[in-house]
Motif scaffolding. Structure first.
Motif, PDB file in Angstrom:
ATOM      1  N   MET A  49      10.277 -23.228  90.741  1.00 28.47           N
ATOM      2  CA  MET A  49       8.219 -23.234  90.939  1.00 28.47           C
ATOM      3  C   MET A  49       7.669 -23.824  89.996  1.00 28.47           C
ATOM      4  O   MET A  49       8.117 -24.719  88.801  1.00 28.47           O
ATOM      5  CB  MET A  49       8.009 -21.874  89.570  1.00 28.47           C
ATOM      6  N   PRO A  50       6.975 -25.254  91.308  1.00 21.85           N
ATOM      7  CA  PRO A  50       6.518 -25.001  92.565  1.00 21.85           C
ATOM      8  C   PRO A  50       7.677 -25.179  93.577  1.00 21.85           C
ATOM      9  O   PRO A  50       6.968 -25.057  94.518  1.00 21.85           O
ATOM     10  CB  PRO A  50       5.141 -25.282  92.524  1.00 21.85           C
ATOM     11  N   GLU A  51       8.572 -25.259  93.955  1.00 17.12           N
ATOM     12  CA  GLU A  51       9.721 -25.990  94.573  1.00 17.12           C
ATOM     13  C   GLU A  51      11.283 -26.092  93.767  1.00 17.12           C
ATOM     14  O   GLU A  51      10.866 -26.132  92.817  1.00 17.12           O
ATOM     15  CB  GLU A  51       9.014 -27.303  94.999  1.00 17.12           C
ATOM     16  N   LYS A  52      11.243 -25.690  94.422  1.00 15.30           N
ATOM     17  CA  LYS A  52      13.222 -25.210  93.768  1.00 15.30           C
ATOM     18  C   LYS A  52      13.733 -26.490  93.955  1.00 15.30           C
ATOM     19  O   LYS A  52      14.365 -27.098  95.150  1.00 15.30           O
ATOM     20  CB  LYS A  52      14.141 -24.017  94.681  1.00 15.30           C
ATOM     21  N   LEU A  53      14.056 -27.205  92.295  1.00 15.85           N
ATOM     22  CA  LEU A  53      15.146 -28.530  92.966  1.00 15.85           C
ATOM     23  C   LEU A  53      16.032 -28.078  90.852  1.00 15.85           C
ATOM     24  O   LEU A  53      15.779 -27.112  89.925  1.00 15.85           O
ATOM     25  CB  LEU A  53      13.996 -29.342  92.264  1.00 15.85           C
ATOM     26  N   GLU A  54      16.670 -29.180  90.941  1.00 12.18           N
ATOM     27  CA  GLU A  54      17.237 -29.259  89.421  1.00 12.18           C
ATOM     28  C   GLU A  54      17.604 -30.425  88.758  1.00 12.18           C
ATOM     29  O   GLU A  54      16.938 -31.846  90.351  1.00 12.18           O
ATOM     30  CB  GLU A  54      18.777 -29.073  89.500  1.00 12.18           C
ATOM     31  N   ILE A  55      17.044 -31.250  87.949  1.00  4.45           N
ATOM     32  CA  ILE A  55      17.025 -32.685  87.292  1.00  4.45           C
ATOM     33  C   ILE A  55      18.431 -32.371  86.384  1.00  4.45           C
ATOM     34  O   ILE A  55      18.148 -31.492  85.422  1.00  4.45           O
ATOM     35  CB  ILE A  55      15.537 -32.904  86.920  1.00  4.45           C
ATOM     36  N   ASP A  56      19.065 -33.293  85.648  1.00  7.38           N
ATOM     37  CA  ASP A  56      20.043 -33.858  84.731  1.00  7.38           C
ATOM     38  C   ASP A  56      19.348 -33.928  83.605  1.00  7.38           C
ATOM     39  O   ASP A  56      18.192 -34.740  84.102  1.00  7.38           O
ATOM     40  CB  ASP A  56      20.652 -34.580  85.775  1.00  7.38           C
ATOM     41  N   THR A  57      19.668 -34.042  82.814  1.00  5.22           N
ATOM     42  CA  THR A  57      19.409 -34.487  81.100  1.00  5.22           C
ATOM     43  C   THR A  57      20.404 -35.523  80.600  1.00  5.22           C
ATOM     44  O   THR A  57      21.833 -35.716  81.135  1.00  5.22           O
ATOM     45  CB  THR A  57      18.843 -33.366  79.886  1.00  5.22           C
ATOM     46  N   TYR A  67      14.908 -27.204  72.417  1.00  3.86           N
ATOM     47  CA  TYR A  67      14.460 -27.031  73.353  1.00  3.86           C
ATOM     48  C   TYR A  67      13.035 -26.563  72.820  1.00  3.86           C
ATOM     49  O   TYR A  67      13.440 -25.780  71.849  1.00  3.86           O
ATOM     50  CB  TYR A  67      14.831 -26.897  74.669  1.00  3.86           C
ATOM     51  N   ARG A  68      11.840 -27.117  73.395  1.00  6.35           N
ATOM     52  CA  ARG A  68      10.259 -26.555  73.360  1.00  6.35           C
ATOM     53  C   ARG A  68       9.365 -26.749  73.990  1.00  6.35           C
ATOM     54  O   ARG A  68       9.694 -27.110  75.391  1.00  6.35           O
ATOM     55  CB  ARG A  68      10.191 -27.643  71.678  1.00  6.35           C
ATOM     56  N   ASN A  69       7.909 -26.387  74.198  1.00 12.92           N
ATOM     57  CA  ASN A  69       7.124 -26.604  74.144  1.00 12.92           C
ATOM     58  C   ASN A  69       7.340 -26.160  76.348  1.00 12.92           C
ATOM     59  O   ASN A  69       6.497 -26.521  76.870  1.00 12.92           O
ATOM     60  CB  ASN A  69       6.696 -27.579  74.549  1.00 12.92           C
ATOM     61  N   ALA A  70       8.343 -24.569  76.317  1.00 14.26           N
ATOM     62  CA  ALA A  70       8.233 -24.050  77.988  1.00 14.26           C
ATOM     63  C   ALA A  70       7.444 -23.260  78.745  1.00 14.26           C
ATOM     64  O   ALA A  70       6.545 -22.664  77.804  1.00 14.26           O
ATOM     65  CB  ALA A  70       9.825 -22.876  77.566  1.00 14.26           C
ATOM     66  N   ILE A  71       6.786 -23.923  79.269  1.00 11.96           N
ATOM     67  CA  ILE A  71       5.604 -23.502  80.487  1.00 11.96           C
ATOM     68  C   ILE A  71       6.471 -23.437  81.652  1.00 11.96           C
ATOM     69  O   ILE A  71       6.899 -23.991  82.560  1.00 11.96           O
ATOM     70  CB  ILE A  71       4.868 -24.593  79.999  1.00 11.96           C
ATOM     71  N   HIS A  72       5.324 -21.884  81.447  1.00 11.97           N
ATOM     72  CA  HIS A  72       6.047 -21.686  83.456  1.00 11.97           C
ATOM     73  C   HIS A  72       4.856 -20.198  84.007  1.00 11.97           C
ATOM     74  O   HIS A  72       4.230 -19.563  82.740  1.00 11.97           O
ATOM     75  CB  HIS A  72       7.697 -20.521  83.414  1.00 11.97           C
ATOM     76  N   LYS A  76      -0.977 -22.112  87.758  1.00 11.09           N
ATOM     77  CA  LYS A  76      -1.552 -23.428  87.677  1.00 11.09           C
ATOM     78  C   LYS A  76      -0.258 -23.872  88.600  1.00 11.09           C
ATOM     79  O   LYS A  76      -0.436 -25.942  88.811  1.00 11.09           O
ATOM     80  CB  LYS A  76      -1.543 -23.994  86.458  1.00 11.09           C
ATOM     81  N   GLY A  77       0.658 -23.667  88.683  1.00 11.08           N
ATOM     82  CA  GLY A  77       1.586 -24.477  89.687  1.00 11.08           C
ATOM     83  C   GLY A  77       2.455 -25.038  88.968  1.00 11.08           C
ATOM     84  O   GLY A  77       3.044 -26.360  89.448  1.00 11.08           O
ATOM     85  N   ILE A  78       2.844 -24.971  87.317  1.00 14.47           N
ATOM     86  CA  ILE A  78       3.898 -26.089  86.307  1.00 14.47           C
ATOM     87  C   ILE A  78       5.082 -25.052  86.050  1.00 14.47           C
ATOM     88  O   ILE A  78       4.597 -23.753  85.264  1.00 14.47           O
ATOM     89  CB  ILE A  78       2.730 -25.833  85.300  1.00 14.47           C
ATOM     90  N   ALA A  79       5.903 -25.621  86.165  1.00 20.34           N
ATOM     91  CA  ALA A  79       7.077 -25.641  85.146  1.00 20.34           C
ATOM     92  C   ALA A  79       7.180 -26.681  84.516  1.00 20.34           C
ATOM     93  O   ALA A  79       7.169 -27.674  84.731  1.00 20.34           O
ATOM     94  CB  ALA A  79       7.915 -25.389  86.272  1.00 20.34           C
TER      95      ALA A  79
END
Length: 202
Positions: A49-57, A67-72, A76-79
């Protein structure tokens, strides 16, 4: 109702947590998760959401990172989530450009080029971080093939900062933010590796 409560509880509990060890379990944050890529032994972030994707760290799960400050936020359409260890901080955000345009049409115009769309987010960051000035800007470019813009700032050694903004095939915006905390981190190379690692899923 139970599902909403479970997601809320997960977000609250995950606002500040430590990930450690190669046998880590997936951390579920609404429709976003942090998990290990077995081919690299590094953590990656996935969202639907709002789109299916993956990003490496750049974080190895054999080490220790937070990890912190997780928003879903589906409204508002924000991850969004922030990860860090003793050397590096990485922020990730995927946002709906169309919703940003509805909320702030003067800044996030729809009738502009892809390259301009990727630069709009920098105005918000520059307002939030007063030290993001032309004097501190040391590198900037636009990658037309993968549709991302990046900017790097030298604030105070070793705190180099780079931000990348990438337009997705569905017209959303990926924002990756990295800040070095020691002298040993090549922030620009690490950031570009992450923004270019994005895999768009069907």
């Amino acid at each position: 109702m139970k599902k909403i409560l479970l997601i809320f509880t997960t977000l609250v509990l995950s606002s500040c947590a430590i990930l450690m060890g190669t046998s880590m379990r997936p951390i579920i944050l609404g429709k976003m998760l942090i998990y290990v890529r077995t081919s690299t032994a590094k953590a990656f972030i996935a969202t639907e959401m709002p789109e299916k994707l993956e990003i490496d760290t750049p974080f190895y799960v054999s080490g220790r990172f937070d990890y912190r400050n997780a928003i879903h936020d589906t409204t508002k359409g924000i991850a969004s989530v922030t990860l860090d260890n003793r050397d590096l901080e990485m922020g990730f955000r995927l946002a709906s450009y169309s919703k940003a345009s509805q909320n702030n049409p003067e800044v996030f115009q729809n009738d502009i080029s892809d390259s301009l769309k990727t630069t709009k987010i920098f105005s918000a960051y520059e307002d939030f971080f007063p030290s993001f000035t032309k004097e501190n800007l040391v590198d900037a470019d636009y990658n037309s093939e993968k549709k991302y813009t990046y900017r790097c700032y030298k604030i105070k050694t070793p705190k180099d900062i780079c931000i990348a903004s990438r337009l997705t095939p569905k017209g959303n915006i990926i924002i990756a933010f990295m800040r070095s905390l020691t002298y040993d981190t090549d922030v620009k190379a690490t950031l570009l590796e992450a923004i270019e690692s994005v895999e768009f899923k069907n």
